[in-house]
Design a protein around this motif. Structure first.
Motif, PDB file in Angstrom:
ATOM      1  N   TRP A 177     -15.562  87.951 -10.170  1.00 34.70           N
ATOM      2  CA  TRP A 177     -16.652  88.459  -9.478  1.00 34.70           C
ATOM      3  C   TRP A 177     -16.395  90.109  -8.337  1.00 34.70           C
ATOM      4  O   TRP A 177     -15.201  90.070  -8.228  1.00 34.70           O
ATOM      5  N   GLY A 178     -17.250  91.105  -8.200  1.00 35.47           N
ATOM      6  CA  GLY A 178     -17.172  91.632  -7.380  1.00 35.47           C
ATOM      7  C   GLY A 178     -18.255  92.304  -6.878  1.00 35.47           C
ATOM      8  O   GLY A 178     -19.549  92.355  -6.468  1.00 35.47           O
ATOM      9  N   THR A 179     -17.152  94.160  -6.054  1.00 38.80           N
ATOM     10  CA  THR A 179     -18.790  94.450  -5.237  1.00 38.80           C
ATOM     11  C   THR A 179     -19.009  95.142  -5.733  1.00 38.80           C
ATOM     12  O   THR A 179     -18.547  95.967  -5.865  1.00 38.80           O
ATOM     13  N   TYR A 180     -20.219  96.437  -5.592  1.00 36.40           N
ATOM     14  CA  TYR A 180     -20.389  98.362  -5.900  1.00 36.40           C
ATOM     15  C   TYR A 180     -21.494  98.088  -4.248  1.00 36.40           C
ATOM     16  O   TYR A 180     -22.024  97.491  -3.933  1.00 36.40           O
ATOM     17  N   PHE A 181     -21.385  99.453  -4.046  1.00 40.48           N
ATOM     18  CA  PHE A 181     -21.822 100.475  -2.898  1.00 40.48           C
ATOM     19  C   PHE A 181     -21.161  99.686  -1.344  1.00 40.48           C
ATOM     20  O   PHE A 181     -22.252 100.244  -0.419  1.00 40.48           O
ATOM     21  N   ARG A 182     -19.953  98.436  -0.736  1.00 40.14           N
ATOM     22  CA  ARG A 182     -20.013  97.692   0.267  1.00 40.14           C
ATOM     23  C   ARG A 182     -18.780  97.884   0.195  1.00 40.14           C
ATOM     24  O   ARG A 182     -17.711  97.970  -0.281  1.00 40.14           O
ATOM     25  N   ASN A 185     -27.286  95.276   7.300  1.00 42.77           N
ATOM     26  CA  ASN A 185     -27.328  96.151   6.118  1.00 42.77           C
ATOM     27  C   ASN A 185     -26.200  97.628   6.191  1.00 42.77           C
ATOM     28  O   ASN A 185     -25.850  98.169   7.120  1.00 42.77           O
ATOM     29  N   THR A 186     -25.105  96.734   5.947  1.00 43.51           N
ATOM     30  CA  THR A 186     -23.118  97.381   5.736  1.00 43.51           C
ATOM     31  C   THR A 186     -23.196  98.355   5.439  1.00 43.51           C
ATOM     32  O   THR A 186     -22.776  99.635   6.047  1.00 43.51           O
ATOM     33  N   THR A 187     -24.111  99.265   4.394  1.00 41.60           N
ATOM     34  CA  THR A 187     -24.303 100.281   4.022  1.00 41.60           C
ATOM     35  C   THR A 187     -24.553 101.575   5.358  1.00 41.60           C
ATOM     36  O   THR A 187     -24.136 102.281   5.827  1.00 41.60           O
ATOM     37  N   THR A 188     -26.105 101.210   5.263  1.00 40.11           N
ATOM     38  CA  THR A 188     -27.140 101.254   6.392  1.00 40.11           C
ATOM     39  C   THR A 188     -26.283 102.004   7.724  1.00 40.11           C
ATOM     40  O   THR A 188     -26.599 103.345   8.639  1.00 40.11           O
ATOM     41  N   ASP A 189     -25.117 100.659   8.238  1.00 38.31           N
ATOM     42  CA  ASP A 189     -25.383 100.637   9.756  1.00 38.31           C
ATOM     43  C   ASP A 189     -24.271 102.323   9.913  1.00 38.31           C
ATOM     44  O   ASP A 189     -23.578 102.715  10.676  1.00 38.31           O
ATOM     45  N   CYS A 218     -15.711  98.684  -4.902  1.00 40.01           N
ATOM     46  CA  CYS A 218     -16.425 100.012  -4.879  1.00 40.01           C
ATOM     47  C   CYS A 218     -17.474 100.134  -4.091  1.00 40.01           C
ATOM     48  O   CYS A 218     -18.088  99.886  -3.748  1.00 40.01           O
ATOM     49  N   HIS A 219     -16.734 101.594  -2.933  1.00 43.41           N
ATOM     50  CA  HIS A 219     -17.653 102.085  -2.148  1.00 43.41           C
ATOM     51  C   HIS A 219     -17.516 103.280  -1.707  1.00 43.41           C
ATOM     52  O   HIS A 219     -16.407 104.332  -2.457  1.00 43.41           O
ATOM     53  N   GLU A 220     -18.590 103.802  -0.792  1.00 36.95           N
ATOM     54  CA  GLU A 220     -18.083 105.492  -0.639  1.00 36.95           C
ATOM     55  C   GLU A 220     -17.650 105.312   1.201  1.00 36.95           C
ATOM     56  O   GLU A 220     -17.337 104.357   1.386  1.00 36.95           O
ATOM     57  N   THR A 273     -12.948 104.151  -4.206  1.00 36.33           N
ATOM     58  CA  THR A 273     -13.585 105.183  -3.613  1.00 36.33           C
ATOM     59  C   THR A 273     -14.066 105.783  -4.327  1.00 36.33           C
ATOM     60  O   THR A 273     -13.055 106.359  -5.336  1.00 36.33           O
ATOM     61  N   CYS A 274     -15.393 106.047  -4.159  1.00 37.41           N
ATOM     62  CA  CYS A 274     -16.290 107.533  -5.097  1.00 37.41           C
ATOM     63  C   CYS A 274     -16.774 108.428  -4.184  1.00 37.41           C
ATOM     64  O   CYS A 274     -17.236 108.247  -2.896  1.00 37.41           O
ATOM     65  N   SER A 275     -16.141 109.171  -3.988  1.00 41.96           N
ATOM     66  CA  SER A 275     -16.439 110.403  -3.342  1.00 41.96           C
ATOM     67  C   SER A 275     -17.862 111.077  -3.504  1.00 41.96           C
ATOM     68  O   SER A 275     -18.760 110.816  -3.995  1.00 41.96           O
ATOM     69  N   MET A 276     -18.653 111.710  -2.287  1.00 47.98           N
ATOM     70  CA  MET A 276     -20.474 112.309  -2.308  1.00 47.98           C
ATOM     71  C   MET A 276     -19.756 113.043  -1.903  1.00 47.98           C
ATOM     72  O   MET A 276     -19.011 113.463  -1.180  1.00 47.98           O
ATOM     73  N   PHE A 277     -20.921 113.911  -2.112  1.00 49.93           N
ATOM     74  CA  PHE A 277     -21.161 115.333  -1.855  1.00 49.93           C
ATOM     75  C   PHE A 277     -23.285 115.676  -1.679  1.00 49.93           C
ATOM     76  O   PHE A 277     -23.766 115.188  -1.716  1.00 49.93           O
ATOM     77  N   SER A 278     -22.981 117.031  -0.879  1.00 50.03           N
ATOM     78  CA  SER A 278     -23.830 117.731  -0.482  1.00 50.03           C
ATOM     79  C   SER A 278     -24.569 118.512  -1.353  1.00 50.03           C
ATOM     80  O   SER A 278     -24.023 119.433  -1.785  1.00 50.03           O
ATOM     81  N   ILE A 279     -26.224 118.352  -1.730  1.00 54.40           N
ATOM     82  CA  ILE A 279     -26.853 119.416  -2.456  1.00 54.40           C
ATOM     83  C   ILE A 279     -27.627 120.162  -1.250  1.00 54.40           C
ATOM     84  O   ILE A 279     -28.892 119.499  -0.265  1.00 54.40           O
TER      85      ILE A 279
END
Length: 370
Positions: free
Chosen positions: A115-120, A173-177, A141-143, A308-314
């Motif tokens: 098993w693995g996790t995404y987004f966290r 919620n880990t992400t939104t926290d 995998c997370h950001e 880890t995945c990078s994020m960017f702004s539009i």
């Protein structure tokens, strides 16, 4: 306990597909992985699922999608239990909180399911150490979610926004926290104020009600920031509430993740900034590739991997349109199928490591931005 890793390592064979010019991995016992995400709905779901299906088909695997599993700890555990009972070889989840991980780890260890996790990421170091010490956990995998929250608020500050209301998931919620930690940091730094919040908003009607309440309560509100949601039509509902209130000149919309409608919302002048992944579904794709390789008997890394995945702004319609040219089509593939099998299958590419995979992830971010 299953011994798939050894069995598949001995059974996996490669065949050349001359007609397609690709290399396909055929396993004697094809793997089956369950992922706790919907495979349709918004375009981002379809792009994600089509890429994962393409990889699975090319490598002799099967994937099962189930939406709504990350809504609560109970839903996550039920998903894991049900998929183990159904005989899957691997499971991928986006855990709603760190507290669910020990139970998931125990269930998968007992069943011998990878098993693995995404987004966290994992905020609790004791839980992280425990998970990483187990045999069947493969990777996460997370950001940088704190930075994402900070960046949106910084972008709003550049536009003169001072008073912000937020729409987010339930606390815990880990992400939104993490995103809210970043937003609060920026608010303090720039003299901004988060004046109201609505939580656990998963229906468009709920988002409409929340936005209407914000607009009625605060005549001087400058922006509504959608920190995170699992619902469909949330962005459009909030935008319509702003329009219906006649406040489009004074109240702006900001979000994390790129909605399908962002070009139209930029054109209307309501959406002013959004921050997201190169593509929302790329993170689950990375996690799937990682767990699939382990199920095929050729793990990318002998150690627990963390990607880890990078994020960017539009921030404008022109950039949004360029991005939508790449990812507004549900059939878009992150990589040609030939590259999936030649580069992202350890059996075919012995040089594939956690480090080289991370480099590919970084390169994909550059492609998406440019």
């Amino acid at each position: 306990m299953k011994k798939r890793m050894m069995a598949l390592a001995m059974a996996a064979v490669m065949t050349g597909s001359l007609a397609a010019g690709t290399v396909t991995v055929n396993a004697a016992e094809p793997y089956k992985i369950a992922i706790g995400l919907a495979d349709s709905g918004a375009t981002m779901f379809s792009v994600m699922s089509n890429n994962i299906k393409a990889y699975a088909e090319a490598t002799g695997g099967e994937v099962v999608f189930q939406g709504g599993t990350g809504a609560s700890a109970d839903a996550t555990i039920a998903f894991v239990e049900n998929q183990i009972a159904a005989g899957v070889d691997g499971i991928l989840i986006g855990p709603p909180a760190d507290s669910v991980l020990p139970t998931v780890a125990s269930l998968c260890e007992e069943a011998g399911v990878y098993w693995g996790t995404y987004f966290r990421s994992v905020l609790n170091e004791e839980i992280k150490e425990m998970v990483d010490s187990t045999q069947y956990f493969v990777s996460r995998c997370h950001e940088d979610e704190v930075e994402a929250g900070y960046q949106v608020m910084s972008n709003l500050n550049d536009l003169g926004v001072k008073k912000v209301a937020i729409i987010s998931m339930a606390k815990g919620n880990t992400t939104t926290d993490d995103r809210e930690i970043g937003a609060s940091k920026a608010a303090e730094e720039f003299g901004m104020e988060i004046v109201a919040e609505a939580r656990d908003t998963v229906q468009a009607a709920d988002a409409t009600s929340a936005a209407e309440s914000f607009l009625m309560a605060y005549d001087d509100l400058d922006a509504i920031f959608i920190v995170g949601t699992t619902g469909q039509g949330i962005h459009e509902a909030v935008a319509k509430a702003i329009e219906d209130a006649g406040r489009t000149d004074s109240v702006k919309l900001a979000t994390i993740d790129f909605p399908d409608s962002m070009s139209d919302l930029f054109e209307k002048g309501i959406l002013v900034t959004c921050t997201g992944l190169p593509h929302w579904g790329y993170d689950p794709f990375v996690s799937f590739v990682s767990v699939a390789n382990t199920c095929m008997g050729t793990p990318i890394s002998e150690d627990k991997a963390e990607y880890t995945c990078s994020m960017f702004s539009i921030n404008d319609k022109e950039t949004a349109d360029k991005w939508l040219e790449k990812f507004g089509n549900a059939e878009t593939l992150y990589y040609p199928t030939e590259e999936m099998t030649s580069k992202l299958v350890k059996e075919n590419n012995p040089d594939l490591t956690a480090e080289s995979f991370q480099s590919m992830i970084d390169e994909f971010a550059d492609y998406a931005v440019n």
